[in-house]
Each structure stands twice: as C-alpha cells, then as structure tokens.
Design an enzyme around this catalytic site. Sequence first.
Site, PDB file in Angstrom:
ATOM      1  N   CYS B 114       0.882  -1.155   0.000  1.00  0.00           N
ATOM      2  CA  CYS B 114       0.000   0.000   0.000  1.00  0.00           C
ATOM      3  C   CYS B 114       0.923   1.210   0.000  1.00  0.00           C
ATOM      4  O   CYS B 114       1.551   1.508   1.013  1.00  0.00           O
ATOM      5  CB  CYS B 114      -0.917   0.033   1.212  1.00  0.00           C
ATOM      6  SG  CYS B 114      -1.903   1.538   1.227  1.00  0.00           S
ATOM      7  N   CYS B 117      -0.515   4.253   2.553  1.00  0.00           N
ATOM      8  CA  CYS B 117      -0.511   4.185   4.017  1.00  0.00           C
ATOM      9  C   CYS B 117      -0.216   2.744   4.391  1.00  0.00           C
ATOM     10  O   CYS B 117       0.881   2.282   4.186  1.00  0.00           O
ATOM     11  CB  CYS B 117      -1.834   4.678   4.578  1.00  0.00           C
ATOM     12  SG  CYS B 117      -3.255   4.021   3.714  1.00  0.00           S
TER      13      CYS B 117
END
Lengths: 128, 213
Positions: B114, B117
């Site tokens: 990701c 985040c």
Amino acid sequence: MNTLSSTPALPRSPLLASAELPRSREGDPVFAEPWQAVAFAMTVRLHEQGVFSWSEWAEALSAELYKPGRRADGSDYYDCWVAALSRLVTELSIASGPELEALVTSWQRAAEATPHGTPIALANDPLR
Amino acid sequence: MSEHHHGHGDDHGHHHDNHLTDMEARVKALETVLTEKGLIDPAAIDAIVDAYETKVGPRNGARVVAKAWSDADFADWLRRDATAAIASLGFTGRQGEHMRAVFNTPETHNLIVCTLCSCYPWAVLGLPPVWYKAAPYRSRAVIDPRGVLAEFGLELSPEKKVRVWDSTAELRYLVVPERPEGTDGFGEDALAELVTRDSMIGTGLALSPEGVR
C-alpha cells in the site's frame, strides 16, 4: 528487512487477564483493527512501568464495560478499552480531558489536510 | 519487468485513505500525549503489536489458500469473486472492503503493497507487519520489487514477471502462492501449515513440506 519478519516472543502481561478480552483459541488477544492492538500495547506498557496498578486498570475497564448501551455482539470492546485508558490518563493528570479532545480533533484535521500519498503527521494540522 | 497496478481510481473522488475514524484519532491522541510525557516509546509499542500480529493474524488467510489448493471450484470462485469466496469461510472485513485474490503462476509472481498508508487485508492476514507500514517498503516495492524480494531472501528467475498490486481502503489483495511440490495427498490442515504470512503478501513463498519439520 527479513530480520524484522522473525517472530518475537509474546509479552505475558497481567493485562491479558482483563475482563472479556477477545482471545484466539491459543489464548492470545485478537484484534480486528490495528488501532485496537496499539491501544492494548500502550496499556500493557503503562502498566509495566507502574503508571497504574492492575486493580486501577480493572476498575476503569469494568466501569466502561458495564455502562448501558453497549453493542450486543461485543464489537465495541476496544472502544471501552480506549475510554478506560483515556479516563485513567486524565485521572492521573497525565493530560486533561480538554487537552486530549483537542488532540483528537487535531489528528482528524491533520489527516484531512495530508496530501494523498504521504503518511499522516500531526504537524499537518493547519490549525496547530 | 514489473507492472504497477494502481488501484486508486479517481472515481472514488475525495474519499480516500487520509481519514481517521474517531477511535483511530483517539488512539493517536493518546499515543501523542504519552510519547510527549516520555511514558511510552513508539518503537516499544510497535514491538508489542508485532509480537501479537505475527502469532495470531494470518491463520485465516492460510485456510483460504489451502482450500484453493485443494478445491478447484473454490479456487475458481476465489478468482472471480474473492470477497464472497472468503466470506463463505467466515472471514469478513469489518469495514466492508473488497478482496481480490491474485494467483502466483510459474510465469508470474505477485506482490502487494500500500503505497499510500498501510491498507492491508486484516480479515485474512491479521495486522500488518511493521515493515509493511514502513516508508522503505512502501516506496521501494513499486520502484524496485526484485530488490525488495531479494532482501527477503527471495531470488526470482529473470524470466519471471513481477506484478505489484497497490491496495486501497476499498480494495485489498491476497496473494495465493503456488502449491509446493511434494504435497500430493495433503489435506487442507496440513497444507495450511505451509502457508506463511509473507507468502500471502508476496515477500515469500509457501514452505516446502521439508521446511516445516
């Protein structure tokens, strides 16, 4: 990086005996979302450092657990946990209630103001 | 060569990952106060979180993979509609996120990240490892996936293609590793023992049966 993927030993804290703590079949606590694990870990650490005693914790947690209006499926267990921890933090004068609330909204503003693709930092709160 | 599948579609508009729920913000606020007063150290908290996450989390995902290896119909379902196939085993995300399973093949290796985040398929893998949330992995997995894999001890042949899947708040990925050799006749329980967390992120492979003994 792969040194980080080795499995460290689980800390055995007396807080594992907290009322109603959700557990796996092996008896370890289970968390539905990361913030729950962080709340658990912070509490373990504070207790280890003697910031509060086991009985102070148990009392604060059960006061929250037995408030009316809890969800029937118990999915708000860690909401209660966080409320109990917040209460101890204010009762022990580590931070005042208003100070804590101001930080909550500050973090929310910081999140909204953080550009897409960068980690959220408190300094990003435009009003801070 | 690597391909970067960017899942952050503009159709989601302004609704994205940079939002904290009330409880997330509350925990962040406590963490800030306690750190400022010198009562906790974020590294110590990460270490405790990591200890629980590696022990407890990924067994659900291992059940999904073991079933896909053993049951062709389930594998097919998982490929078409991972959210429903995974939910049929009782594992559902609390935030209603959608799941997509990406299958490793002899030609292609899949890796999830990701970049924004730390979106992660919690329902099947538990909590994300500390390195998954750290900036070096998040930035380098896309730019230099082979270099990242090498650091995890995974050397892929140059012919093998690496696909990097970028998770979002709405769509999370699960890597289905290749079934190891020498596991003919293994039941789902024995197979699940071979499925590591890292193999479902793509930073590792499933264990060989000798590796478990």
